[in-house]
Each structure stands twice: as structure tokens, then as C-alpha cells.
Design an enzyme around this catalytic site. Sequence first.
Site, mmCIF file in Angstrom:
data_model
loop_
_atom_site.group_PDB
_atom_site.id
_atom_site.type_symbol
_atom_site.label_atom_id
_atom_site.label_comp_id
_atom_site.label_asym_id
_atom_site.label_seq_id
_atom_site.Cartn_x
_atom_site.Cartn_y
_atom_site.Cartn_z
ATOM 1 N N ARG A 23 50.368 42.871 54.657
ATOM 2 C CA ARG A 23 50.264 43.002 56.112
ATOM 3 C C ARG A 23 50.567 41.636 56.715
ATOM 4 O O ARG A 23 50.108 40.620 56.206
ATOM 5 C CB ARG A 23 48.857 43.433 56.517
ATOM 6 C CG ARG A 23 48.484 44.802 55.949
ATOM 7 C CD ARG A 23 47.125 45.278 56.392
ATOM 8 N NE ARG A 23 46.138 44.227 56.317
ATOM 9 C CZ ARG A 23 45.306 43.896 57.296
ATOM 10 N NH1 ARG A 23 45.321 44.554 58.429
ATOM 11 N NH2 ARG A 23 44.430 42.929 57.135
ATOM 12 N N ASP A 28 41.028 37.169 49.387
ATOM 13 C CA ASP A 28 40.694 38.227 50.360
ATOM 14 C C ASP A 28 39.192 38.313 50.643
ATOM 15 O O ASP A 28 38.763 38.664 51.746
ATOM 16 C CB ASP A 28 41.248 39.604 49.936
ATOM 17 C CG ASP A 28 40.940 39.996 48.507
ATOM 18 O OD1 ASP A 28 40.360 39.187 47.763
ATOM 19 O OD2 ASP A 28 41.291 41.131 48.116
ATOM 20 N N SER A 63 45.272 37.648 47.103
ATOM 21 C CA SER A 63 44.095 38.264 46.474
ATOM 22 C C SER A 63 44.121 38.212 44.948
ATOM 23 O O SER A 63 44.054 39.251 44.270
ATOM 24 C CB SER A 63 43.999 39.715 46.920
ATOM 25 O OG SER A 63 44.152 39.800 48.294
HETATM 26 C C1 BGC Z 1 41.378 39.428 42.025
HETATM 27 C C2 BGC Z 1 40.549 38.796 43.121
HETATM 28 C C3 BGC Z 1 40.562 39.676 44.353
HETATM 29 C C4 BGC Z 1 40.126 41.082 43.990
HETATM 30 C C5 BGC Z 1 40.115 42.028 45.180
HETATM 31 C C6 BGC Z 1 40.935 40.875 41.787
HETATM 32 O O1 BGC Z 1 41.804 41.500 40.875
HETATM 33 O O2 BGC Z 1 41.242 38.704 40.821
HETATM 34 O O3 BGC Z 1 41.036 37.508 43.433
HETATM 35 O O4 BGC Z 1 39.687 39.119 45.308
HETATM 36 O O5 BGC Z 1 40.998 41.616 43.014
HETATM 37 O O6 BGC Z 1 41.366 42.148 45.755
#
Ligand code: BGC
Length: 476
Positions: A113, A230, A176
Amino acid sequence: MGSRVCVLQNIGCSKSGPSLFENSLIGFLIGLNITKGWDMADSTERFLKDIKDIFSLTAENARGVMVRFHREMELGLSGEKSSLKMLPSFVHRPKGTEKGTFLAIDLGGTNIRVLAIRLLGDGVIEPVALSRFTISDEVMTGTGDMFFDFIAGCIEVFFRENNITKQPFNLGFTFSFPVVQSSVNSGLLISWTKGFSVSGVEGKDVVALLNDALIRNRMGFIHISALINDTVGTIAAGSYSNPLCDMGVILGTGTNACYPEKIDKIGKYSGSDALDEMIINIEWGGFDKLERNRYDEALEVNSQNPGEQRLEKMVSGMYLGEIARLIIIDMIEKGLIISREIKSLFMLPYSLTTKHLSLFASGIDIFKAAGVDNLSDKDIRCIREIANLVSTRSARIAATAIASVVTWMDHGLQYSHHIAIDGSLFEKYPGYKDIMESMFHEILGDPSEKIRLVPTHDGSGTGAAIIAALESLKKR
Ligand code: BGC
């Protein structure tokens, strides 16, 4: 066979997941000797009871997990070996007074996004523009240049479709995945999760890679002022308007959480800024002190990242459908459910998704919609029970992990804790939030009333813009 599988995949599911290992799974299950030894007469009930046992997490077990969680947090903070990475984010929570217009990119599970928001101060956020893009399997598994050029392309389209003039902007980048940061706007990707495997990015600074792509695509006027996880975006969005918010949680394709830690408790942080708190990205998906069962093992052995993200594999949306599918296949192989001719529906790994389970749990007959209407009532009951056990365990583990972090911050639960929480699993799975709340009560008793789950829809992107604001204000 193929067409039926596709039909099932097409019911509200855009991504087939890793297409590794194909049908080798049955062989694996047989190898584990879990397809033998059941008396067919009343064996369905016995089987379901056994599944119920191995998927249960009692309050007592959960309290044991919390002790181990605290230990891993402690080790992670001091820089010792731990399954919780406890990554410093180099940012603190906003105050709600920050103002201005900022851009953000939110790179989540399967989509990107791009957004612009205006912060009015006094905790008020005004959305300005938003564009969404789906990340294709080709981009998720291609080269780094392809990947970052794709993101730059999304920004270009965002400007065009929202009639926004290209001009200098500060941008917050929500990425993320686990990243070791050395400042608020630089960080090395440790490893991909959630099915991503873009080549040449692990070990590299993702801000530098995005910046290069922006320059390649004639958008060097954009300044990336913050790189955030995130969960950090979610806590920032939650706390911009609510000072009681002290945790950010994602329960979606992946799962993770963050919280504000006192600087002097972060043994591995040697910076000398005047902050008294810093948000720590726990990366709790990696927690490896939970008891696993034979289906967790079966999923693990064939996963893209064996041995990693163990909690995530028991909790997050990427995996729940697959765990349920492994159980269903086991039952089919034992002749306990489902006529053999429709077995093909379940043969392809990741063909049953968490979204399917969620639709099924809300009363939609996904099988009928896929053209299969000869499932018996018993089959439907078994599948419903399996979906229920798998999702309930997920919610109970998630609640245990939140309870661990809250009691780490506030041992005696003296204060209110508002947990900003986002992600499709939490938002859409029927009853998920209720199960979490009753688990808080089972583990912590009446003081659990101090914990409030606050749905923070799309908080990760908004939060990136808020952190970009915070950083650009610091430089003035
Ligand atoms: C990642 C995290 C992320 C989470 C939610 C996980 O697979 O390692 O960094 O915050 O997913 O998106």
C-alpha cells in the site's frame, strides 16, 4: 484433479503458497507411522479426541510458556542467543502532537500500500490518498532489483492515480520482515519470511536498495526518513491518539509484536541518545519454546525455512490452513472422512488456506461452492472441528504471547494496557478475539481486565507516516 484444486483455490484465495514437496507429504506421514493402527468403527471419535489433546494449550501450560518467553526476552535484550531477536527500532512512541503531510509504503504479506496522510496534531489523522497493489509470485521470488523497481513503480502509479504533484516528501517505509537496524533509516534484512525469497537482499540495507530504485526511476526527490516493522507502525498508529497504547501486534499472514522498552534494559544497545524508551521489535514468530505435535513437525520438515519462525507456523494465517489440511489428509488416509474421489481437493500443499477455514467457520460451505456436494454431515463436522482446534490453538498461543509481554512490562498488572492489533486473522476469523480474551482471563484472572485489544486497521502504513513525521521534526 487439477481443476478441483484450482476451484478451491479460487474461493477467495489469490495465493497458492509455496509449491514445494507436492505429494511427498503422505509418504512422510506414513513414515511417521501416524496413518496406522486405528480401529475404523469408533476411530473417528478417538482420532478427534487425540487431535484435541495434541492441539490444546491449557492455562497452566501457558503460564510455563510465559516464564520461558520472559527468559528469551531477557536473553534477546542482552544480545545473547535467543529465539526472540528483540530488535531495537531506534524510535519511540509519538506524542500525538506531530503535524504535516507524509508518505508511507506499507509492504505487508501479499500486497503493497502506498499512502499519504496528514497529521493535524491532537491525535487527529486525516487520510489523503491510498493505492493498493498485489505482489505477484514472480516479484516475491525474483531478483532484488526487480522487487525494488516494482515498489518504485507502485509509488509512480500512486502519484498518477491520486493526482499528487511530484515534490519532495518524507517517507516512512514499513518493511514487515526481520531487520537489524543501525539507525532509524537503515537496516539489514536478516532473512525473508512468509514465502518471500527475493534474491540478493538478505544481509543488505533495504533502505539503500529502495533509495537506489527511487533514483533509477527518477524519484530521488523522495527522502526515506524511517524504516519500520509493521508492528512498530501499528503501535505508532495506536499511540498517536491513545497514550495507554503500549503494544503493537500483527496477526495476519505472519505474526509479531513490539513494545516500548526502557533504554537501560536494552543491554545490547550502546547508543547515547536522550531517549528513555525505545520500541523493541520482538520478532516473536521465532519463539521456539512451544510444544509441537506431529502435524507441526510435518509442516516444518517441508517448509521453505525449516527450523525458523516456529511460533509463526503454529499461529499465523499463512500456515493454519496447511496444518488443517495435513490433519484432513491423515484422516482421509485412514479412511475416517471424505470420499476418496474428492481427496484431490486436498492434495496440493497450501491448497486449503486460512481464508477457507475462516469462511467455513462462518457457515459458508466452501466445498459446495467448489462443486463438491457429496460431503457427508460427518465429514463436515470433522472439518469444522479441525478448523476450530487449529484456530483456537492459534488464538490461545497469541494471547499467551501478549500476556507474556504485558506482564514483562507490568509484573503485577497495575496499569491499563491497550494493545493496538491488526491483521486479517485477528480481524476476520470468527470468534478469534473472544478466544484470546477468555484465554487472558484463564491465565491472569480478573486483572486481565486491564488488557484491552484495540483493532487498529491498516495501522502499519499510517504508523510509518507518523514515524516519518517524528523523525523529520527532530531534524528541524
Ligand atoms: C516477520 C515480522 C512481521 C510479521 C508480521 C513475520 O514473518 O518476521 O517482521 O512483523 O511477519 O507481518
